[in-house]
Design a protein around this motif. Structure first.
Motif, PDB file in Angstrom:
ATOM      1  N   THR A  35     -38.500   9.378 -43.840  1.00 56.79           N
ATOM      2  CA  THR A  35     -37.680   8.404 -43.109  1.00 56.79           C
ATOM      3  C   THR A  35     -36.265   8.906 -42.823  1.00 56.79           C
ATOM      4  N   GLY A  36     -35.934  10.121 -43.255  1.00 58.06           N
ATOM      5  CA  GLY A  36     -34.577  10.631 -43.051  1.00 58.06           C
ATOM      6  C   GLY A  36     -34.564  11.870 -42.171  1.00 58.06           C
ATOM      7  N   ALA A  37     -33.458  12.083 -41.454  1.00 55.22           N
ATOM      8  CA  ALA A  37     -33.331  13.255 -40.588  1.00 55.22           C
ATOM      9  C   ALA A  37     -33.465  14.530 -41.409  1.00 55.22           C
ATOM     10  N   VAL A  38     -34.165  15.510 -40.853  1.00 55.24           N
ATOM     11  CA  VAL A  38     -34.366  16.798 -41.529  1.00 55.24           C
ATOM     12  C   VAL A  38     -33.055  17.570 -41.528  1.00 55.24           C
ATOM     13  N   THR A  39     -32.602  17.977 -42.714  1.00 54.44           N
ATOM     14  CA  THR A  39     -31.329  18.695 -42.850  1.00 54.44           C
ATOM     15  C   THR A  39     -31.505  20.166 -43.185  1.00 54.44           C
ATOM     16  N   ASP A  68     -44.292  30.847 -36.629  1.00 53.07           N
ATOM     17  CA  ASP A  68     -45.471  31.300 -37.362  1.00 53.07           C
ATOM     18  C   ASP A  68     -45.395  32.828 -37.392  1.00 53.07           C
ATOM     19  N   ARG A  69     -45.334  33.413 -38.577  1.00 54.74           N
ATOM     20  CA  ARG A  69     -45.115  34.858 -38.672  1.00 54.74           C
ATOM     21  C   ARG A  69     -46.296  35.671 -38.150  1.00 54.74           C
ATOM     22  N   HIS A  70     -47.467  35.054 -38.024  1.00 55.01           N
ATOM     23  CA  HIS A  70     -48.646  35.771 -37.552  1.00 55.01           C
ATOM     24  C   HIS A  70     -48.897  35.588 -36.053  1.00 55.01           C
ATOM     25  N   SER A  71     -48.048  34.799 -35.396  1.00 59.90           N
ATOM     26  CA  SER A  71     -48.318  34.494 -33.995  1.00 59.90           C
ATOM     27  C   SER A  71     -47.014  34.266 -33.242  1.00 59.90           C
ATOM     28  N   THR A  72     -46.947  34.759 -32.010  1.00 66.81           N
ATOM     29  CA  THR A  72     -45.791  34.465 -31.162  1.00 66.81           C
ATOM     30  C   THR A  72     -46.094  33.279 -30.255  1.00 66.81           C
ATOM     31  N   GLU A  73     -47.156  32.543 -30.558  1.00 66.00           N
ATOM     32  CA  GLU A  73     -47.528  31.373 -29.766  1.00 66.00           C
ATOM     33  C   GLU A  73     -47.375  30.062 -30.528  1.00 66.00           C
ATOM     34  N   THR A  74     -46.970  30.112 -31.806  1.00 64.56           N
ATOM     35  CA  THR A  74     -46.918  28.897 -32.605  1.00 64.56           C
ATOM     36  C   THR A  74     -45.584  28.797 -33.336  1.00 64.56           C
ATOM     37  N   LEU A  75     -44.957  27.625 -33.243  1.00 66.92           N
ATOM     38  CA  LEU A  75     -43.717  27.400 -33.981  1.00 66.92           C
ATOM     39  C   LEU A  75     -43.622  25.933 -34.396  1.00 66.92           C
ATOM     40  N   VAL A  76     -42.781  25.684 -35.403  1.00 66.75           N
ATOM     41  CA  VAL A  76     -42.521  24.336 -35.897  1.00 66.75           C
ATOM     42  C   VAL A  76     -41.091  23.969 -35.531  1.00 66.75           C
ATOM     43  N   VAL A  77     -40.907  22.756 -35.014  1.00 70.77           N
ATOM     44  CA  VAL A  77     -39.586  22.278 -34.611  1.00 70.77           C
ATOM     45  C   VAL A  77     -39.299  20.964 -35.338  1.00 70.77           C
ATOM     46  N   ALA A  78     -38.103  20.855 -35.913  1.00 73.84           N
ATOM     47  CA  ALA A  78     -37.661  19.605 -36.520  1.00 73.84           C
ATOM     48  C   ALA A  78     -36.779  18.866 -35.526  1.00 73.84           C
ATOM     49  N   ALA A  79     -37.089  17.586 -35.301  1.00 73.98           N
ATOM     50  CA  ALA A  79     -36.308  16.741 -34.384  1.00 73.98           C
ATOM     51  C   ALA A  79     -36.089  15.407 -35.068  1.00 73.98           C
ATOM     52  N   GLY A  80     -34.844  15.111 -35.441  1.00 74.95           N
ATOM     53  CA  GLY A  80     -34.581  13.891 -36.188  1.00 74.95           C
ATOM     54  C   GLY A  80     -35.333  13.904 -37.508  1.00 74.95           C
ATOM     55  N   LYS A  81     -36.144  12.874 -37.760  1.00 72.07           N
ATOM     56  CA  LYS A  81     -36.915  12.804 -39.005  1.00 72.07           C
ATOM     57  C   LYS A  81     -38.307  13.387 -38.863  1.00 72.07           C
ATOM     58  N   ASP A  82     -38.637  13.893 -37.693  1.00 71.29           N
ATOM     59  CA  ASP A  82     -40.005  14.337 -37.432  1.00 71.29           C
ATOM     60  C   ASP A  82     -40.133  15.856 -37.354  1.00 71.29           C
ATOM     61  N   LEU A  83     -41.334  16.327 -37.631  1.00 75.68           N
ATOM     62  CA  LEU A  83     -41.710  17.722 -37.430  1.00 75.68           C
ATOM     63  C   LEU A  83     -42.771  17.799 -36.343  1.00 75.68           C
ATOM     64  N   GLN A 115     -39.057  14.504 -26.541  1.00 73.78           N
ATOM     65  CA  GLN A 115     -38.534  13.190 -26.177  1.00 73.78           C
ATOM     66  C   GLN A 115     -37.490  12.704 -27.179  1.00 73.78           C
ATOM     67  N   GLN A 116     -37.592  13.201 -28.409  1.00 77.32           N
ATOM     68  CA  GLN A 116     -36.695  12.721 -29.452  1.00 77.32           C
ATOM     69  C   GLN A 116     -35.434  13.583 -29.496  1.00 77.32           C
ATOM     70  N   HIS A 117     -34.291  12.927 -29.632  1.00 74.73           N
ATOM     71  CA  HIS A 117     -33.024  13.640 -29.694  1.00 74.73           C
ATOM     72  C   HIS A 117     -32.821  14.265 -31.070  1.00 74.73           C
ATOM     73  N   ASN A 161     -28.990  21.220 -27.211  1.00 71.34           N
ATOM     74  CA  ASN A 161     -28.731  19.784 -27.298  1.00 71.34           C
ATOM     75  C   ASN A 161     -29.236  18.985 -26.105  1.00 71.34           C
ATOM     76  N   ASP A 162     -29.993  19.609 -25.209  1.00 67.81           N
ATOM     77  CA  ASP A 162     -30.693  18.857 -24.166  1.00 67.81           C
ATOM     78  C   ASP A 162     -32.139  18.591 -24.571  1.00 67.81           C
ATOM     79  N   ASP A 163     -32.428  18.741 -25.885  1.00 72.77           N
ATOM     80  CA  ASP A 163     -33.758  18.450 -26.456  1.00 72.77           C
ATOM     81  C   ASP A 163     -34.839  19.376 -25.921  1.00 72.77           C
ATOM     82  N   VAL A 164     -34.473  20.644 -25.777  1.00 71.77           N
ATOM     83  CA  VAL A 164     -35.406  21.649 -25.287  1.00 71.77           C
ATOM     84  C   VAL A 164     -35.417  22.846 -26.249  1.00 71.77           C
ATOM     85  N   ALA A 165     -36.627  23.342 -26.524  1.00 71.59           N
ATOM     86  CA  ALA A 165     -36.787  24.609 -27.244  1.00 71.59           C
ATOM     87  C   ALA A 165     -37.235  25.656 -26.238  1.00 71.59           C
TER      88      ALA A 165
END
Length: 507
Positions: free
Chosen positions: A139-143, A103-118, A93-95, A74-78
């Protein structure tokens, strides 16, 4: 030098969207500040890893390298961990970080959801990283967020606005489903045995099956492939919290609710559930299938418990008892029973433990305290508890900072943020009427101690500058007023008539 002799594991998180995850021959659940890893054969605790200083909001376990975790806080850090050691820190920057997916083929790539953004994050050798925001018109927060277990590029995201989006992790293209659901989408899961089917479930109890027409194949998501709804299942009561395919049985999935403990087993050949599995642990927050194809599911409950169920034989195979789901602020021994330990937590509970096997034998919820309460010994007939309401047992309701056990071992007193004193009968398990001893919130109680010789008598220190000696029957025996907040109080063990207080002003 002290050696650890026992460990009472923390309970499973109640805020995290995906609390429990399985990889290989192990499964893990998130507590407030760490990940607990269990073997899936004997269910033994094998590792406590990725310890945090801030509350965990999301985590993922790398599908191919089970030594690697990603944890969002919850300090906006992965943060990324390998073999328990932190290797990368990615700041946003987004809370509101809510989901993370490797990414199952790489330990260097990941996707993070923050609010309504990816965001797509790429980790650099040596600890750096770059992030790229996914371009979509959501336009809505990712659930909820899911990646196909066999196809790396095929992803889906549900939102609080009732929309579901397909997302191609390679091309970055997105495509919404044509239907906008009423209320938040709580689950979107790909059929592990097909690239064509997506299961969508909403908080309102709507479950639908969609044909996404191979959106994860070579050409990925394109506007030429319009997802179509194939089926809508029997509507469930509101509160649906999780929905997951059972990969051992084609077309079978399981649903759960945050209102009750019934796990419902379905098949796409029928609009209604085939059968239910009773879970006495109560409301469910999250579930996942174990990776071995056995049909077993790991389930996390709002009580903090985690259990494994056999969906084929409809029975529970293992359970980790309840534990605190938030920060523990105090822990004391029962003075007449050295095998009994009492603890209290921000989660609004006081728990009694068997010190020999570290099992939680009793859980007291502050929100269960009966009213009327008392204000300085005067009963208030219709006082309402701060911890009430539909979600009265959620963490933070009646948060507890201190506890003590009476000298005869019979009564526990706990207090905290509200300024109330709560009393619990250890022997009968009853929650007794509380005392409203200080102004709500302004009179937060930071310390409670038991009188060394008088059963049922306690002293408390409050931030409103008062210290009281009380009896659990509601009577106030002594009141001492200070000019500054009181943070500590203690009886003289050699002369119980003497009491000391400590204040913020140094007195």
């Amino acid at each position: 030098m002290f050696d650890q002799t026992h460990l009472a594991p923390a309970g499973a998180q109640t805020w995290t969207k995906q609390v429990v995850i399985s990889r290989g021959n192990r499964f893990a659940y998130a507590s407030t500040l760490a990940l607990y890893v269990h073997a899936d054969d004997d269910y033994s605790l094998t590792q406590i890893t990725a310890t945090q200083k801030n509350t965990i909001l999301a985590f993922d376990w790398h599908p191919a390298d089970t030594n690697v975790f990603a944890v969002c806080t919850n300090d906006d850090v992965a943060r990324v961990y390998r073999d328990g050691a932190e290797t990368h820190e990615v700041r946003f920057q987004q809370h509101g970080l809510s989901h993370v997916s490797w990414d199952r083929h790489s330990t260097e790539t990941l996707v993070v959801a923050a609010g309504k953004d990816l965001y797509k994050a790429r980790l650099k050798e040596g600890g750096g990283s770059t992030t790229q925001k996914v371009g979509w018109s959501n336009t809505g927060a990712v659930t909820c967020f899911a990646r196909h277990p066999r196809n790396n590029r095929q992803c889906a995201a549900g939102t609080e606005m009732g929309t579901v989006w397909l997302y191609d992790a390679e091309s970055g293209r997105t495509l919404p489903l044509v239907r906008v659901f009423e209320g938040a989408v709580h689950s979107a899961q790909f059929d592990p045995k097909s690239l064509d089917y997506l299961l969508v479930a909403t908080a309102g109890g709507v479950i639908t099956l969609w044909n996404v027409d191979g959106s994860g194949e070579a050409f990925g998501v394109t506007s030429a492939k319009k997802p179509t709804q194939l089926m809508e299942f029997a509507k469930q009561a509101s509160g649906l919290s999780a929905c997951m395919w059972v990969d051992s049985s084609p077309g079978t999935f399981i649903s759960a609710s945050d209102k009750h403990g019934a796990l419902k087993v379905w098949n796409v050949s029928n609009q209604s559930p085939q059968h239910s599995i009773a879970a006495s642990e109560g409301a469910v927050t999250s579930l996942c299938c174990l990776d071995d194809g056995s049909g077993r599911v790991a389930v996390a409950f709002r009580s903090g418990e985690v259990a494994v169920f056999d969906t084929k034989h409809r029975r529970r195979l293992w359970k980790k008892g309840p534990g605190h789901t938030e920060t523990v602020f105090a822990c004391v021994f029962n003075p007449v029973d050295p095998n009994q330990v009492v603890s209290c937590s921000f989660d609004g509970t006081v728990r009694v433990w068997n010190a020999r096997n570290l099992e939680c034998v009793k859980t007291f919820h502050t929100a269960d305290a009966p009213r009327p309460s008392t204000v300085c010994g005067v009963r208030v007939p219709n006082a309402q508890g701060f911890g009430g309401g539909e979600r009265k047992h959620e963490p933070g309701k009646g948060s507890m900072y201190t506890c003590a056990v009476s000298c005869d071992g019979a009564i526990v007193c706990g207090a905290g943020f509200e300024g109330d004193l709560y009393f619990f009968d250890v022997h009968s398990g009853r929650v007794l009427p509380p005392m409203d001893i200080a102004p709500r919130r302004a009179g937060t109680v930071h310390k409670v101690v038991a009188h060394p010789t008088e059963p049922g008598v306690f002293a408390c220190a409050s931030l409103d500058g008062s210290a009281h000696v009380v009896h659990y029957d509601g009577s106030v025996l002594v009141t001492l007023l200070h000019n500054t907040p009181v943070c500590g109080v203690a009886f003289d063990p050699l002369d119980p008539r003497v009491m000391a207080t400590a204040t913020e002003g140094g007195w």
